[in-house]
Scaffold this motif. Structure first.
Motif, PDB file in Angstrom:
ATOM      1  N   LEU A 192      48.702  28.566  30.033  1.00 58.31           N
ATOM      2  CA  LEU A 192      47.682  27.805  29.313  1.00 58.31           C
ATOM      3  C   LEU A 192      46.317  27.989  29.954  1.00 58.31           C
ATOM      4  CD1 LEU A 192      46.771  25.645  27.254  1.00 58.31           C
ATOM      5  CD2 LEU A 192      47.421  23.903  28.943  1.00 58.31           C
ATOM      6  N   TRP A 193      46.252  27.859  31.273  1.00 56.47           N
ATOM      7  CA  TRP A 193      44.969  27.849  31.947  1.00 56.47           C
ATOM      8  C   TRP A 193      44.406  29.254  32.107  1.00 56.47           C
ATOM      9  CZ3 TRP A 193      42.761  23.354  31.915  1.00 56.47           C
ATOM     10  CH2 TRP A 193      43.549  22.209  31.943  1.00 56.47           C
ATOM     11  N   MET A 194      43.106  29.316  32.189  1.00 54.79           N
ATOM     12  CA  MET A 194      42.409  30.583  32.359  1.00 54.79           C
ATOM     13  C   MET A 194      42.971  31.382  33.537  1.00 54.79           C
ATOM     14  SD  MET A 194      38.424  31.046  33.420  1.00 54.79           S
ATOM     15  CE  MET A 194      37.783  30.453  31.880  1.00 54.79           C
ATOM     16  N   ASP A 195      43.061  32.670  33.336  1.00 56.56           N
ATOM     17  CA  ASP A 195      43.540  33.575  34.380  1.00 56.56           C
ATOM     18  C   ASP A 195      42.349  34.107  35.174  1.00 56.56           C
ATOM     19  OD1 ASP A 195      44.728  35.478  35.942  1.00 56.56           O
ATOM     20  OD2 ASP A 195      45.294  36.801  34.288  1.00 56.56           O
ATOM     21  N   PRO A 196      42.207  33.728  36.444  1.00 56.89           N
ATOM     22  CA  PRO A 196      41.049  34.185  37.220  1.00 56.89           C
ATOM     23  C   PRO A 196      41.267  35.538  37.904  1.00 56.89           C
ATOM     24  CG  PRO A 196      42.292  32.617  38.521  1.00 56.89           C
ATOM     25  CD  PRO A 196      43.025  32.758  37.199  1.00 56.89           C
ATOM     26  N   SER A 197      42.422  36.174  37.676  1.00 60.40           N
ATOM     27  CA  SER A 197      42.766  37.384  38.427  1.00 60.40           C
ATOM     28  C   SER A 197      41.773  38.531  38.280  1.00 60.40           C
ATOM     29  CB  SER A 197      44.171  37.856  38.040  1.00 60.40           C
ATOM     30  OG  SER A 197      44.242  38.189  36.663  1.00 60.40           O
ATOM     31  N   PRO A 198      41.018  38.680  37.150  1.00 60.00           N
ATOM     32  CA  PRO A 198      40.039  39.772  37.113  1.00 60.00           C
ATOM     33  C   PRO A 198      39.011  39.711  38.239  1.00 60.00           C
ATOM     34  CG  PRO A 198      40.422  38.969  34.897  1.00 60.00           C
ATOM     35  CD  PRO A 198      41.142  38.036  35.831  1.00 60.00           C
ATOM     36  N   LEU A 199      38.791  38.530  38.800  1.00 63.65           N
ATOM     37  CA  LEU A 199      37.814  38.395  39.879  1.00 63.65           C
ATOM     38  C   LEU A 199      38.284  39.067  41.169  1.00 63.65           C
ATOM     39  CD1 LEU A 199      36.671  34.708  39.316  1.00 63.65           C
ATOM     40  CD2 LEU A 199      35.357  36.781  38.852  1.00 63.65           C
ATOM     41  N   ARG A 200      39.561  39.432  41.233  1.00 64.28           N
ATOM     42  CA  ARG A 200      40.045  40.142  42.415  1.00 64.28           C
ATOM     43  C   ARG A 200      39.545  41.579  42.453  1.00 64.28           C
ATOM     44  NH1 ARG A 200      46.228  38.193  41.329  1.00 64.28           N
ATOM     45  NH2 ARG A 200      45.921  35.954  41.753  1.00 64.28           N
ATOM     46  N   ASP A 201      39.149  42.087  41.306  1.00 64.12           N
ATOM     47  CA  ASP A 201      38.617  43.447  41.236  1.00 64.12           C
ATOM     48  C   ASP A 201      37.159  43.438  41.672  1.00 64.12           C
ATOM     49  OD1 ASP A 201      37.017  45.595  39.598  1.00 64.12           O
ATOM     50  OD2 ASP A 201      39.083  46.325  39.696  1.00 64.12           O
ATOM     51  N   ARG A 202      36.830  44.279  42.642  1.00 69.26           N
ATOM     52  CA  ARG A 202      35.478  44.272  43.205  1.00 69.26           C
ATOM     53  C   ARG A 202      34.418  44.546  42.145  1.00 69.26           C
ATOM     54  NH1 ARG A 202      33.204  48.245  48.041  1.00 69.26           N
ATOM     55  NH2 ARG A 202      31.033  47.516  47.952  1.00 69.26           N
ATOM     56  N   GLY A 203      34.697  45.491  41.250  1.00 70.86           N
ATOM     57  CA  GLY A 203      33.718  45.841  40.237  1.00 70.86           C
ATOM     58  C   GLY A 203      33.447  44.700  39.284  1.00 70.86           C
ATOM     59  N   PHE A 204      34.520  44.080  38.753  1.00 73.80           N
ATOM     60  CA  PHE A 204      34.324  42.974  37.831  1.00 73.80           C
ATOM     61  C   PHE A 204      33.693  41.788  38.541  1.00 73.80           C
ATOM     62  CE2 PHE A 204      35.604  39.064  35.681  1.00 73.80           C
ATOM     63  CZ  PHE A 204      35.121  39.321  34.407  1.00 73.80           C
ATOM     64  N   ARG A 205      34.080  41.568  39.786  1.00 78.94           N
ATOM     65  CA  ARG A 205      33.485  40.464  40.546  1.00 78.94           C
ATOM     66  C   ARG A 205      31.977  40.662  40.694  1.00 78.94           C
ATOM     67  NH1 ARG A 205      36.772  40.644  44.373  1.00 78.94           N
ATOM     68  NH2 ARG A 205      35.566  41.745  45.970  1.00 78.94           N
TER      69      ARG A 205
END
Length: 411
Positions: free
Chosen positions: A3-16
């Motif tokens: 249900l809750w937002m997935d913050p995992s893309p922030l683990r990628d240096r480029g996307f962060r």
């Protein structure tokens, strides 16, 4: 299904780097959007002058989105993004110098505003086009939700902080802070990896035409963008709110402010609870149902004399729009070939740029036809009628679904 937002893309240096840079840039832009109209009104005492500079910057931003689409498909997107944000910083610096001058010049405000508008259009389009190169395909929905949340927070908080900056540090101080945000943004974006795009020998106008043709004719992208027409229609709800609040709800400026914030609160909740959108298969029904929720919420907001009920209805409106935007963002990026992603992102951005004008025009027309008591409800019903028209005239939207490979297909 989460249900809750997935913050995992922030683990990628480029996307962060993109997320941090974009967040800071949104706040800098919010500060400028408050300061420029205030400064123009202070210098001219003319509302028409404020409208003129606002329209000029809007036209520049629209041109920037089109140019950004072409540039993002012809050149390294990292270079395009960094150069655009650096140019925006120069525009902010020009506003700063002009504001501290003994006699600030209107021509300088126009010039710097155009630079910032073009640079903002280019960078936002290139950033959207680059996102699929920074996160796995299955994380695009999560990345879109994170971006949606950031923009929502910035849209609410930045104008308030910008007004406070003008009140405490003057126009020059506000613009100086904006310049500093641009420097930090560029520093963050410099950490991006190279993001090459396939070159082409065709001219710019032909590239733009090819991008628009693909966006309109593609069986998957076209229907998704068609749903965005409803979002364009509903973008003018703020036009009706002051009179409705005063005449119908009996509220003052404080109530108006709270109601303005209600859709943003709903949008934040929608973004935070959008974890499930990355796994949904039947995209078409989700797009239609979330847009339906937004239209019904808007219509319900005007069908009551209770400020509390109006606020809750506007929150539902914001919730529906936010979830729909996350799903649309994901579907467009999943369905567009990388060679066209910049120009299709430009079409997406162009919809956002012209939404305020289209929505305000529709809202004004409704207000001219209906008494204030029913204007908001009538506006919501007009949006509902447009949604039904899209669902009937563009049948592929109902059949859109995500494949096991992560693409989008329809009947």
């Amino acid at each position: 299904m989460r249900l809750w937002m997935d913050p995992s893309p922030l683990r990628d240096r480029g996307f962060r780097a993109v997320f941090v840079g974009r967040t800071i840039a949104v706040f800098g832009l919010g500060f400028v959007l408050v300061a420029v109209p205030l400064q123009v009104y202070t210098l001219t005492g003319s509302t028409a002058g404020v409208a003129a500079v606002t329209a000029t910057v809007g036209i520049a931003a629209f041109a920037g989105t089109l140019a950004g689409g072409v540039l993002a498909d012809r050149h390294d997107r990292r270079v395009v993004i960094v150069a655009a944000r650096a140019a925006a910083g120069l525009g902010y610096a020009g506003l700063t110098v002009n504001a501290f001058a003994p006699d600030p010049a209107m021509w300088a405000i126009y010039t710097c505003g155009v630079v910032d508008g073009v640079a903002g259009g280019i960078s936002s389009t290139a950033l959207m086009a680059a996102t699929p190169n920074l996160v796995p395909r299955e994380k695009l929905a999560a990345a879109g939700a994170l971006m949606q949340l950031m923009v929502t927070i910035g849209t609410v908080a930045a104008p308030a902080l910008g007004g406070l900056l003008v009140a405490t540090a003057g126009f020059g101080g506000n613009y100086a802070v904006c310049t500093a945000t641009a420097v930090v943004t560029v520093g963050s974006l410099l950490r991006l990896p190279a993001l090459p795009a396939g070159g082409t020998g065709r001219s710019g106008p032909r590239l733009v035409a090819a991008g628009f043709a693909f966006a309109v004719r593609d069986r998957h992208v076209g229907p998704v963008l068609a749903v965005g027409i409803v979002g364009m229609v509903t973008a003018g709800w703020t036009v009706l709110l002051p009179e409705f609040t005063t005449a119908v709800l009996g509220g003052g400026p404080g109530v108006v402010g709270l109601l303005y914030a209600a859709p943003a609160a709903g949008a934040m909740l929608g973004s935070l609870t959008s974890g499930w959108t990355g796994a949904v298969v039947r995209l078409g029904p989700v797009l239609l149902l979330t847009t339906l929720l937004a239209c019904v919420g808007l219509a319900a907001a005007g069908a009551t004399t209770s400020a509390l009920v109006t606020g809750l209805a506007l929150a539902a409106f914001g919730f529906g729009r936010a979830v729909c935007d996350v799903v649309r963002y994901t579907a467009v990026l999943e369905s567009t070939p990388d060679a066209l992603r910049g120009r299709v992102s430009a079409v997406w951005s162009a919809q956002l740029v012209v939404s305020a004008a289209v929505g305000a025009g529709v809202a004004g027309a409704v207000a001219g036809l209906l008494p204030v008591r029913w204007a908001v409800t009538g506006y919501g019903l007009v949006a509902l009628a447009v949604l039904l028209l899209v669902a009937v005239v563009v049948p592929p939207v109902r059949a859109l679904r995500r494949t096991a490979a992560g693409g989008v297909v329809g009947d």
